[in-house]
Design a protein around this motif. Structure first.
Motif, PDB file in Angstrom:
ATOM      1  N   ALA A   1       0.736  -1.234   0.064  1.00 40.71           N
ATOM      2  CA  ALA A   1       0.095  -0.075   0.066  1.00 40.71           C
ATOM      3  C   ALA A   1       0.844   1.238  -0.036  1.00 40.71           C
ATOM      4  O   ALA A   1       0.728   2.281  -0.726  1.00 40.71           O
ATOM      5  CB  ALA A   1      -0.932   0.234   1.061  1.00 40.71           C
ATOM      6  N   ALA A   2       1.936   1.248   0.710  1.00 36.43           N
ATOM      7  CA  ALA A   2       2.816   2.376   0.771  1.00 36.43           C
ATOM      8  C   ALA A   2       3.663   2.536  -0.529  1.00 36.43           C
ATOM      9  O   ALA A   2       3.579   3.726  -1.094  1.00 36.43           O
ATOM     10  CB  ALA A   2       4.011   2.233   1.936  1.00 36.43           C
TER      11      ALA A   2
ATOM     12  N   GLU B   1       2.483   1.579  -3.482  1.00 38.27           N
ATOM     13  CA  GLU B   1       1.462   2.219  -4.718  1.00 38.27           C
ATOM     14  C   GLU B   1       1.249   3.759  -4.276  1.00 38.27           C
ATOM     15  O   GLU B   1       1.023   4.312  -5.233  1.00 38.27           O
ATOM     16  CB  GLU B   1       0.317   1.562  -4.390  1.00 38.27           C
ATOM     17  CG  GLU B   1      -0.078   0.104  -5.114  1.00 38.27           C
ATOM     18  CD  GLU B   1      -1.066  -0.827  -4.726  1.00 38.27           C
ATOM     19  OE1 GLU B   1      -1.977  -0.302  -4.440  1.00 38.27           O
ATOM     20  OE2 GLU B   1      -0.824  -2.053  -4.506  1.00 38.27           O
ATOM     21  N   ALA B   2       1.428   4.145  -3.041  1.00 39.15           N
ATOM     22  CA  ALA B   2       1.095   5.497  -2.808  1.00 39.15           C
ATOM     23  C   ALA B   2       2.346   6.328  -2.835  1.00 39.15           C
ATOM     24  O   ALA B   2       2.224   7.451  -2.854  1.00 39.15           O
ATOM     25  CB  ALA B   2       0.630   5.892  -1.448  1.00 39.15           C
ATOM     26  N   GLY B   3       3.353   5.855  -3.195  1.00 39.82           N
ATOM     27  CA  GLY B   3       4.622   6.689  -3.319  1.00 39.82           C
ATOM     28  C   GLY B   3       5.227   7.151  -2.096  1.00 39.82           C
ATOM     29  O   GLY B   3       6.080   7.967  -1.989  1.00 39.82           O
ATOM     30  N   ILE B   4       4.784   6.293  -0.955  1.00 42.94           N
ATOM     31  CA  ILE B   4       5.349   7.046   0.607  1.00 42.94           C
ATOM     32  C   ILE B   4       6.816   6.025   0.836  1.00 42.94           C
ATOM     33  O   ILE B   4       6.480   4.843   0.683  1.00 42.94           O
ATOM     34  CB  ILE B   4       4.366   6.545   1.455  1.00 42.94           C
ATOM     35  CG1 ILE B   4       2.929   7.128   1.174  1.00 42.94           C
ATOM     36  CG2 ILE B   4       4.747   6.936   2.780  1.00 42.94           C
ATOM     37  CD1 ILE B   4       2.948   8.734   1.329  1.00 42.94           C
ATOM     38  N   PRO B   5       7.745   6.500   1.166  1.00 42.71           N
ATOM     39  CA  PRO B   5       8.792   5.995   1.713  1.00 42.71           C
ATOM     40  C   PRO B   5       8.416   5.063   2.810  1.00 42.71           C
ATOM     41  O   PRO B   5       7.805   5.264   3.834  1.00 42.71           O
ATOM     42  CB  PRO B   5       9.801   6.913   2.246  1.00 42.71           C
ATOM     43  CG  PRO B   5       9.232   8.130   1.731  1.00 42.71           C
ATOM     44  CD  PRO B   5       7.890   7.985   1.291  1.00 42.71           C
ATOM     45  N   VAL B   6       8.987   3.387   2.577  1.00 45.57           N
ATOM     46  CA  VAL B   6       8.600   2.620   3.715  1.00 45.57           C
ATOM     47  C   VAL B   6       9.812   1.926   4.231  1.00 45.57           C
ATOM     48  O   VAL B   6      10.708   1.629   3.292  1.00 45.57           O
ATOM     49  CB  VAL B   6       7.446   1.478   3.256  1.00 45.57           C
ATOM     50  CG1 VAL B   6       7.855   0.977   1.910  1.00 45.57           C
ATOM     51  CG2 VAL B   6       7.116   0.648   4.320  1.00 45.57           C
ATOM     52  N   ALA B   7       9.918   1.647   5.473  1.00 39.24           N
ATOM     53  CA  ALA B   7      11.153   0.746   5.852  1.00 39.24           C
ATOM     54  C   ALA B   7      10.630  -0.138   6.937  1.00 39.24           C
ATOM     55  O   ALA B   7       9.437  -0.016   7.593  1.00 39.24           O
ATOM     56  CB  ALA B   7      12.054   1.869   6.468  1.00 39.24           C
ATOM     57  N   ILE B   8      11.300  -1.122   6.994  1.00 39.30           N
ATOM     58  CA  ILE B   8      11.074  -2.246   8.100  1.00 39.30           C
ATOM     59  C   ILE B   8      12.089  -2.433   9.249  1.00 39.30           C
ATOM     60  O   ILE B   8      13.331  -2.502   8.889  1.00 39.30           O
ATOM     61  CB  ILE B   8      10.843  -3.608   7.326  1.00 39.30           C
ATOM     62  CG1 ILE B   8       9.946  -3.467   6.192  1.00 39.30           C
ATOM     63  CG2 ILE B   8      10.440  -4.572   8.376  1.00 39.30           C
ATOM     64  CD1 ILE B   8       9.749  -4.737   5.352  1.00 39.30           C
ATOM     65  N   VAL B   9      11.841  -2.418  10.556  1.00 34.74           N
ATOM     66  CA  VAL B   9      12.641  -2.587  11.531  1.00 34.74           C
ATOM     67  C   VAL B   9      12.073  -4.327  12.042  1.00 34.74           C
ATOM     68  O   VAL B   9      11.127  -4.288  12.551  1.00 34.74           O
ATOM     69  CB  VAL B   9      12.292  -1.916  12.468  1.00 34.74           C
ATOM     70  CG1 VAL B   9      13.208  -2.218  13.946  1.00 34.74           C
ATOM     71  CG2 VAL B   9      12.813  -0.186  12.106  1.00 34.74           C
ATOM     72  N   PRO B  10      12.954  -5.105  11.720  1.00 31.52           N
ATOM     73  CA  PRO B  10      12.741  -6.408  12.328  1.00 31.52           C
ATOM     74  C   PRO B  10      12.632  -6.610  13.664  1.00 31.52           C
ATOM     75  O   PRO B  10      13.186  -5.841  14.455  1.00 31.52           O
ATOM     76  CB  PRO B  10      13.645  -7.161  11.564  1.00 31.52           C
ATOM     77  CG  PRO B  10      14.928  -6.343  11.448  1.00 31.52           C
ATOM     78  CD  PRO B  10      14.431  -5.143  11.104  1.00 31.52           C
ATOM     79  N   GLY B  11      11.977  -7.718  14.282  1.00 32.86           N
ATOM     80  CA  GLY B  11      11.799  -7.807  15.580  1.00 32.86           C
ATOM     81  C   GLY B  11      12.257  -9.130  16.046  1.00 32.86           C
ATOM     82  O   GLY B  11      12.012 -10.222  14.894  1.00 32.86           O
ATOM     83  N   VAL B  12      12.226  -9.663  17.181  1.00 29.92           N
ATOM     84  CA  VAL B  12      12.441 -10.984  17.895  1.00 29.92           C
ATOM     85  C   VAL B  12      11.005 -11.262  17.630  1.00 29.92           C
ATOM     86  O   VAL B  12      10.049 -10.832  18.231  1.00 29.92           O
ATOM     87  CB  VAL B  12      12.912 -11.140  19.393  1.00 29.92           C
ATOM     88  CG1 VAL B  12      12.857 -12.394  19.836  1.00 29.92           C
ATOM     89  CG2 VAL B  12      14.406 -10.444  19.473  1.00 29.92           C
ATOM     90  N   THR B  13      10.870 -12.699  16.947  1.00 27.96           N
ATOM     91  CA  THR B  13       9.615 -13.244  16.936  1.00 27.96           C
ATOM     92  C   THR B  13       9.060 -14.073  18.262  1.00 27.96           C
ATOM     93  O   THR B  13       9.894 -14.413  18.988  1.00 27.96           O
ATOM     94  CB  THR B  13       9.315 -13.834  15.758  1.00 27.96           C
ATOM     95  OG1 THR B  13       7.953 -14.227  15.644  1.00 27.96           O
ATOM     96  CG2 THR B  13      10.274 -15.357  15.590  1.00 27.96           C
ATOM     97  N   ALA B  14       7.860 -14.222  18.657  1.00 26.14           N
ATOM     98  CA  ALA B  14       7.288 -14.814  19.684  1.00 26.14           C
ATOM     99  C   ALA B  14       7.950 -16.199  19.893  1.00 26.14           C
ATOM    100  O   ALA B  14       8.464 -16.596  21.125  1.00 26.14           O
ATOM    101  CB  ALA B  14       5.762 -15.078  19.595  1.00 26.14           C
ATOM    102  N   ALA B  15       8.161 -17.149  18.831  1.00 25.06           N
ATOM    103  CA  ALA B  15       8.776 -18.403  18.978  1.00 25.06           C
ATOM    104  C   ALA B  15      10.086 -18.200  19.467  1.00 25.06           C
ATOM    105  O   ALA B  15      10.592 -18.946  20.509  1.00 25.06           O
ATOM    106  CB  ALA B  15       8.938 -19.200  17.602  1.00 25.06           C
ATOM    107  N   GLN B  16      11.003 -17.349  19.045  1.00 28.66           N
ATOM    108  CA  GLN B  16      12.395 -17.358  19.782  1.00 28.66           C
ATOM    109  C   GLN B  16      12.321 -16.748  21.185  1.00 28.66           C
ATOM    110  O   GLN B  16      13.254 -17.058  22.012  1.00 28.66           O
ATOM    111  CB  GLN B  16      13.231 -16.370  18.716  1.00 28.66           C
ATOM    112  CG  GLN B  16      13.442 -17.098  17.465  1.00 28.66           C
ATOM    113  CD  GLN B  16      13.811 -16.178  16.180  1.00 28.66           C
ATOM    114  OE1 GLN B  16      13.244 -16.532  15.157  1.00 28.66           O
ATOM    115  NE2 GLN B  16      15.034 -15.544  16.240  1.00 28.66           N
ATOM    116  N   GLY B  17      11.425 -15.796  21.303  1.00 27.67           N
ATOM    117  CA  GLY B  17      11.175 -15.401  22.717  1.00 27.67           C
ATOM    118  C   GLY B  17      10.887 -16.451  23.815  1.00 27.67           C
ATOM    119  O   GLY B  17      11.404 -16.662  24.817  1.00 27.67           O
ATOM    120  N   ALA B  18       9.889 -17.294  23.248  1.00 30.99           N
ATOM    121  CA  ALA B  18       9.328 -18.107  24.233  1.00 30.99           C
ATOM    122  C   ALA B  18      10.434 -19.301  24.370  1.00 30.99           C
ATOM    123  O   ALA B  18      10.607 -19.773  25.570  1.00 30.99           O
ATOM    124  CB  ALA B  18       8.178 -19.028  23.500  1.00 30.99           C
TER     125      ALA B  18
END
Lengths: 249, 249
Positions: free
Chosen positions: B103-104, B106-123
């Motif tokens: 969606a971002a 398509e709208a021409g909006i700059p988009v970035a992703i900050v990954p995180g620790v997922t629940a399986a790895q935390g558990a």
């Protein structure tokens, strides 16, 4: 006070992907035993007076044997040191964490784990893709490219690799990617399935090649030396190069 | 200055498992659109003057439709706002991140992703286990407990679930665990395979039950309400209750 062992995930490389708990553990450590894939920028979070020791273990270079690392880690903790065992990515994903946890338990040393962002998730974020996607991939799997003897694990499940609804991350696949691709293709994975090979994911020198499973073997050979990861699956159709988090200021 | 969208992984719950990049993004945000599974302690990293808006989306409660979230997110970014879309765990693992990224774009909006620790790895870290283990599990997989219609995905690979060399994490499995267990057992997974069901992994109220695949359905029913995760596989033989990182002081 008594010594302890904390297995700490250093994340995929970019020090910004360290967790707050990892930073805290590093700042509290008397000794840091680190792998050769850990970034110097991550190690810089340790106190100046902390001892830092390279114990290797990842990659294909000669390194300390796992038993020697265990002896060192336990010996230091018995001296009352707060020992951080710093591992690239997450200690629970191809980090041989279980063997070190078991050694600490046997020795009666308190042990804790700080999970980290694993390379697959760091690499996907930089490619601007999600590893799962409604209607595309409802399963994501991480597999190791090599077994004890450095070869592709004999019993690595071919059907699990060829499933059209999966995203697969292969850790450290350089030597075994031809065998892995052959097994996946034989099990029915289309050769046109998108694939990306990445070296130094999330680091300043990150290099990647966006390709297909059929061309993966040749594509990976064009990448420079360094820790390598392969991502395979239809979610990678959306892969873009060099997506970075904007500065927050 | 122009607006932007940053998808940020909030990690599994414990705010100490946020990354430095996530904290930086939260501190730089004008607006934070968050899911109902995000801890208030995580949200507290946003500036006081930032607007925070619950948009739901995880769990089974009524929540904004994905299209409405996209419209809101893009509209705010077009007004020049730095929008953080804060998601439990990692945005790329069952976070519907792909739809928001698209969606971002398509709208021409700059988009970035900050990954995180997922629940399986935390558990897994809190259970004191590694998700992979030489000679035990050379593959780890995360599967979703429900598809678009809330049922177990029709084509979820039975052979991939029954492989003795895999560790499986099932996200949000409450409603579908009987169907998933039946499919895995039918494909040959032994009923005695260790399994752990966890609610509120890494949070102060974390609750878990250490069981087997055969007894999983009954075991999960004993847990309180809350975000639930199931881990299955032989690596869980080593599971211990309540392993916590020591304070670093």
């Amino acid at each position: 006070t008594g010594g302890s062992v904390t297995l700490v995930g250093a994340g995929p490389g970019d020090p910004e992907l360290l967790t707050l708990a990892a930073v805290r553990a590093l700042r509290g450590a008397d000794v840091v035993l680190y792998d050769d894939l850990v970034s110097p920028d991550v190690l810089a979070f340790a106190r100046r007076e902390a001892r830092t020791m390279l114990v290797g273990k990842t990659g294909h270079r000669p390194s300390c044997r796992q038993e020697d690392i265990n002896v060192l880690m336990i010996g230091l903790a018995r001296q009352g040191k707060r020992v951080v065992r710093l591992k690239s990515g997450d200690p629970g994903v191809f980090g041989r964490g279980g063997e070190e946890i078991a050694a600490a338990h046997e020795a009666g040393i308190p042990v804790a784990i700080v999970p980290g962002v694993t390379a697959a998730q760091g690499a996907a974020a930089r490619l601007g893709v999600s590893l799962t996607e409604r209607g595309v991939a409802r399963r994501v799997q991480y597999v190791t490219g090599h077994d004890r003897d450095g070869a592709l694990p004999e019993d690595l499940n071919g059907a699990a690799l060829a499933d059209p609804g999966v995203t697969t991350a292969v850790y450290m696949p350089r030597r075994t990617v031809p065998a892995l691709v052959a097994r996946a293709l034989a099990a029915g994975l289309p050769a046109a399935t998108p694939a990306v090979a990445i070296v130094d994911a999330t680091r300043p020198g990150e290099r990647r090649v966006i390709t297909t499973v059929g061309d993966l073997k040749d594509a990976i050979a064009t990448l420079p030396a360094g820790p390598c990861l392969v991502l395979i699956g239809d979610v990678l159709r959306a892969a873009r190069s060099g997506v970075r988090a904007p500065a927050a200021d």
